[in-house]
Scaffold this active site. Sequence first.
Site, PDB file in Angstrom:
ATOM      1  N   HIS A  11     -35.634  42.237  77.888  1.00 21.09           N
ATOM      2  CA  HIS A  11     -35.766  42.648  76.496  1.00 21.09           C
ATOM      3  C   HIS A  11     -34.413  42.791  75.822  1.00 21.09           C
ATOM      4  O   HIS A  11     -34.194  42.286  74.732  1.00 21.09           O
ATOM      5  CB  HIS A  11     -36.530  43.978  76.401  1.00 21.09           C
ATOM      6  N   LEU A  72     -43.175  44.499  81.859  1.00 24.30           N
ATOM      7  CA  LEU A  72     -44.380  44.983  82.533  1.00 24.30           C
ATOM      8  C   LEU A  72     -45.651  44.438  81.916  1.00 24.30           C
ATOM      9  O   LEU A  72     -46.577  44.054  82.630  1.00 24.30           O
ATOM     10  CB  LEU A  72     -44.437  46.515  82.511  1.00 24.30           C
ATOM     11  N   ALA A  73     -45.728  44.431  80.593  1.00 22.35           N
ATOM     12  CA  ALA A  73     -47.003  44.133  79.937  1.00 22.35           C
ATOM     13  C   ALA A  73     -46.815  43.153  78.786  1.00 22.35           C
ATOM     14  O   ALA A  73     -45.705  42.931  78.308  1.00 22.35           O
ATOM     15  CB  ALA A  73     -47.626  45.435  79.421  1.00 22.35           C
ATOM     16  N   GLY A  75     -46.878  41.914  75.055  1.00 18.34           N
ATOM     17  CA  GLY A  75     -46.607  42.464  73.735  1.00 18.34           C
ATOM     18  C   GLY A  75     -46.155  41.322  72.848  1.00 18.34           C
ATOM     19  O   GLY A  75     -46.330  40.146  73.191  1.00 18.34           O
TER      20      GLY A  75
END
Length: 135
Positions: A11, A72-73, A75
């Site tokens: 990120h 992790l997820a 988005g």
Amino acid sequence: MGKKGMLLVGHGSKLPYNKELIETTAKLIAKKTDEYLVKPGFMSLNTPTVEEQLEAFRKEDIEMLVVVPLFLARGVHINQDIPELLGLPEGGRKGTFRLNGKTVPLVYASPIGSDPLLAELMLKNASDAVAELKH
């Protein structure tokens, strides 16, 4: 058979630890296998950017590019921003990548998600925390 390229996408953060974590993970992956030429890239705030690393891979002799998000997820970055940078439609996982006058396959991996290895890591972290109390 030639090497595959792996773009490990983080990120990015104002905090230096985030960049170090992605770079260290890229080095750990590279040490574990000769199969991949691994480069870290960041979505925001850190360099090299994903775009810069895609350009860097254009100069490499790879047979395929695998883009692996260290998220992790799902988005906005996972579902929209990264596919757009890769020239993939939203929800797309396969495409092509031009380098050195040739086209190679490009594949976009899933984020970490709910994986048993993640559960193992959380158990390890919990055990480490409990062990710290005993010292």
